[in-house]
Design a protein around this motif. Structure first.
Motif, short mmCIF file in Angstrom:
data_model
loop_
_atom_site.label_atom_id
_atom_site.label_comp_id
_atom_site.label_asym_id
_atom_site.label_seq_id
_atom_site.Cartn_x
_atom_site.Cartn_y
_atom_site.Cartn_z
N LYS A 244 0.95 -1.11 0.30
CA LYS A 244 -0.16 0.13 -0.08
C LYS A 244 1.31 1.43 -0.28
CE LYS A 244 -2.62 -0.83 3.84
NZ LYS A 244 -3.38 -0.75 4.69
N LYS A 245 0.51 2.27 -0.69
CA LYS A 245 1.14 3.81 -0.75
C LYS A 245 0.70 4.36 0.30
CE LYS A 245 2.54 3.20 -4.97
NZ LYS A 245 1.55 2.23 -6.42
N CYS A 247 -2.20 5.41 4.27
CA CYS A 247 -3.07 4.68 5.02
C CYS A 247 -4.04 5.46 5.77
CB CYS A 247 -2.50 3.77 5.87
SG CYS A 247 -3.69 2.73 7.40
N ASP A 281 1.21 -4.45 8.43
CA ASP A 281 2.02 -4.83 7.39
C ASP A 281 3.44 -4.65 7.53
OD1 ASP A 281 -1.07 -4.93 6.52
OD2 ASP A 281 -1.51 -3.37 5.33
N SER A 348 1.13 8.68 4.81
CA SER A 348 1.38 7.98 3.76
C SER A 348 2.60 8.26 3.12
CB SER A 348 0.41 9.00 1.71
OG SER A 348 1.58 10.64 2.65
#
Length: 424
Positions: A244-245, A247, A281, A348
Motif C-alpha cells: 500500500k502507498k 493508509c 503490514d 502516506s
DNA sequence: TCTGGGGTCCTAGGACCC
DNA sequence: TCTGGGGTCCTAGGACCC
C-alpha cells in the motif's frame, strides 16, 4: 489470447448476513455504512422494493418499515472472513487470481480442459454457493473490461444461470449496444456526462468512435478502456499487489463536536489505529496528514475544511511519534466556533519498515530505535490478544470515541468463540 | 434530526538542475 | 525590444473504483 473470468459475489454484505440466518431468504435485507448512515448493500428483494445504493438511511426508513426490510449495521470483521473463504475456493480453479476487492476476483482460466469455459464457470458458481453459502455471478471474456461487462449482464440474469460469456465479436457487439456508456468499468459520472453531450450514449457508440478523439479527450486511461472494448488486454492481472502507498483512518461523528479536547481525543484515536495498521503490514510512513471538517451537507452552519501535512525527519511507524505529530497538526488547523462533523488521519509515502536514510543532523541511536520498536510490539500484542483498545494512549478515550453507532450489528459468527452460531 | 470509508492512477504546473 | 533547451522531482487536484 487470455480468458478472464470475473467472479463477483451478489449483494455481498447482505449475502454474508443471510448465511447464518436462513430464514431471511425471502425477506429484503440491507446493510448500512458506519454510523448507520447510508445503505451500502441490498439483497435483490431490497432492490425490488426501490431502495437505491448509497442513499441515506433516514430517507428510506418508510420503505423499510412498509416492506419489513431487515436492517444490519456493517460487520466488516464478518465480511472479511467470508471473503477470504470465497477467495480460498476460487484459487483452486484457475491459473492466476487477482483479488480485486472484498467481493470480486479476476481469474485467468487456462485452455487445457475438456469442459467449456461456461461449464467451468457454472461449476465454480455451484461450489462457492455450496461450500461458503455465497451466490456469485461470473462474466467470461478476453480482458478485464469485457469480463466486467459480461458480469454486468450475468447479474441481470437473476432467475437464470448468472454466467455470461462474451468471447466472440458478434456477441460482444450485441452486448455493447444495450449497455449505457456510464456502465463501462472506468467511465464514471463526469466522463459519461461529457460523452453523452457528444452524442455517445451506449458502449457501442464509444466502440465506434475515432480512437484519436478518445485519446485526446479521455487521456491514456480512456484509451485503454477503448482498446479493451476492441479486445486488447491493457489492464494486466495482478496476482501479488504491491504494498500500500497510503493508509487512512477517518470517521464521521454521530453528532457535532466543537470542543478541542474531544476533537483531540478522536485524532489520537485515528492516529493510533493508522499506526497499528501500517505496523501490521510492516510499513513505515514518511508523511502524515490530519484533516477536520464541518458538515458538508448542512448549509446553515459555517463551512470549514482544514488540513495539515508534516514530513517526518525519518520514516516511522512509532505510535508515539505519529500521535505527537497528529496532535501538532490538529493544533495548526483547529478553529474555534466550528461545528465539526468529520476528521481523519492519513499516513502516506509508505515504504518497507526499517529502510531509511540516516539524517545528517539527527542521528538516532540504534538502542533508542530498538527500545521504541519493543514498546510498539508490546502495545500491538496486548491489543491483538485482549481486544483492540485494551491498552491505549491515556488521552485517547478508546471506548468513547472509536466505536461508532451500530444499532443492528450481527455477531462475529466466524471469528469469535463467544459469538459462534448455535444449532438447535 | 439523520448523509461512509478507503484506496489508485494520471496530469499539469512549479521548483529546481545542468 | 530582445533572454535556450532539456531534464527530474514533487504536489495538488481531478477522475475513477469498491
Amino acid at each position: 489470447m487470455n480468458v478472464v473470468a470475473l467472479v463477483d459475489c451478489n449483494s455481498f454484505y447482505a449475502s454474508c448476513e443471510t448465511i447464518f440466518k436462513p430464514y431471511l431468504k425471502n425477506q429484503p435485507v440491507v446493510v448500512l455504512s458506519n454510523n448507520d448512515g447510508c445503505v451500502i448493500a441490498r439483497s435483490s428483494l431490497a432492490k425490488k422494493v426501490g431502495i437505491k445504493m448509497g442513499v441515506p438511511f433516514f430517507e428510506v426508513k418508510k420503505i423499510v418499515k412498509q416492506n419489513n426490510v431487515k436492517v444490519f449495521s456493517s460487520n466488516y470483521t464478518l465480511y472479511a472472513n467470508i471473503s477470504s473463504r470465497v477467495m480460498g475456493v476460487l484459487k483452486n480453479y484457475c491459473d492466476q487470481l487477482e483479488i480485486y476487492s472484498v467481493d470480486e476476483a479476476f481469474l485467468i482460466l487456462n485452455r487445457y480442459s475438456e469442459r467449456s469455459f461456461f461449464q467451468r464457470a457454472m461449476h465454480i458458481k455451484k461450489t462457492v454457493k455450496k461450500w461458503i453459502g455465497v451466490p456469485v455471478s461470473i462474466g467470461i471474456a478476453n480482458n478485464k473490461t469485457l469480463s466486467k461487462i459480461a458480469n454486468h449482464l450475468a447479474k441481470k440474469d437473476e432467475l437464470g444461470k448468472q454466467v455470461v460469456e462474451l468471447l466472440d465479436r458478434r456477441q460482444i457487439e450485441i452486448a455493447l449496444k444495450v449497455l449505457e456508456v456510464g456502465d463501462i468499468w472506468g467511465i464514471g459520472s463526469r466522463i459519461s456526462k461529457f460523452l453523452q453531450s457528444n452524442s455517445i450514449q451506449t458502449a457501442y457508440d464509444l466502440y465506434f468512435s475515432d480512437p484519436r478523439w478518445v485519446r485526446q479527450h479521455l487521456g491514456v486511461v480512456g484509451e485503454r478502456t477503448y482498446r479493451e472494448l476492441h479486445g486488447e488486454m491493457c489492464f494486466p492481472i495482478i496476482e501479488n499487489p504491491e504494498a500500500k502507498k497510503q493508509c487512512r483512518v477517518s470517521r464521521s461523528f454521530e453528532s457535532y463536536v466543537e470542543n478541542f479536547k474531544e476533537l483531540e481525543q478522536r485524532i489520537i484515536s485515528y492516529a493510533t489505529r493508522a499506526s497499528e495498521k501500517i505496523r501490521s503490514d510492516q510499513l513505515q510512513a514518511k508523511r502524515i496528514t490530519v484533516f477536520i471538517r464541518s458538515n458538508k451537507f448542512n448549509k446553515k452552519n459555517q463551512p470549514y475544511y482544514g488540513d495539515k501535512t508534516y514530513s517526518f525527519i525519518s520514516p516511522t511507524n512509532d505510535l508515539f511519534e505519529i500521535v505527537r505529530w497528529a496532535v501538532k497538526a490538529l493544533n495548526h488547523i483547529y478553529k474555534p466556533g466550528i461545528k465539526y462533523k468529520k476528521a481523519g488521519v492519513l499516513l502516506s509515502d509508505l515504504s518497507s519498515e526499517g529502510i531509511y536514510n540516516r539524517d545528517l543532523f539527527f542521528q538516532r541511536s540504534e538502542k533508542d530505535l530498538l527500545k521504541k520498536m519493543k514498546v510498539n510490539r508490546v502495545f500491538d500484542r496486548l491489543n491483538s490478544r485482549y481486544g483492540s483498545g485494551t491498552i491505549c494512549i491515556a488521552k485517547e478515550n478508546y471506548e468513547k470515541f472509536y466505536l461508532t453507532r451500530r444499532k443492528n450489528l450481527s455477531p462475529a459468527y466466524t471469528s469469535s468463540f463467544y459469538e459462534l452460531p448455535t444449532v438447535n
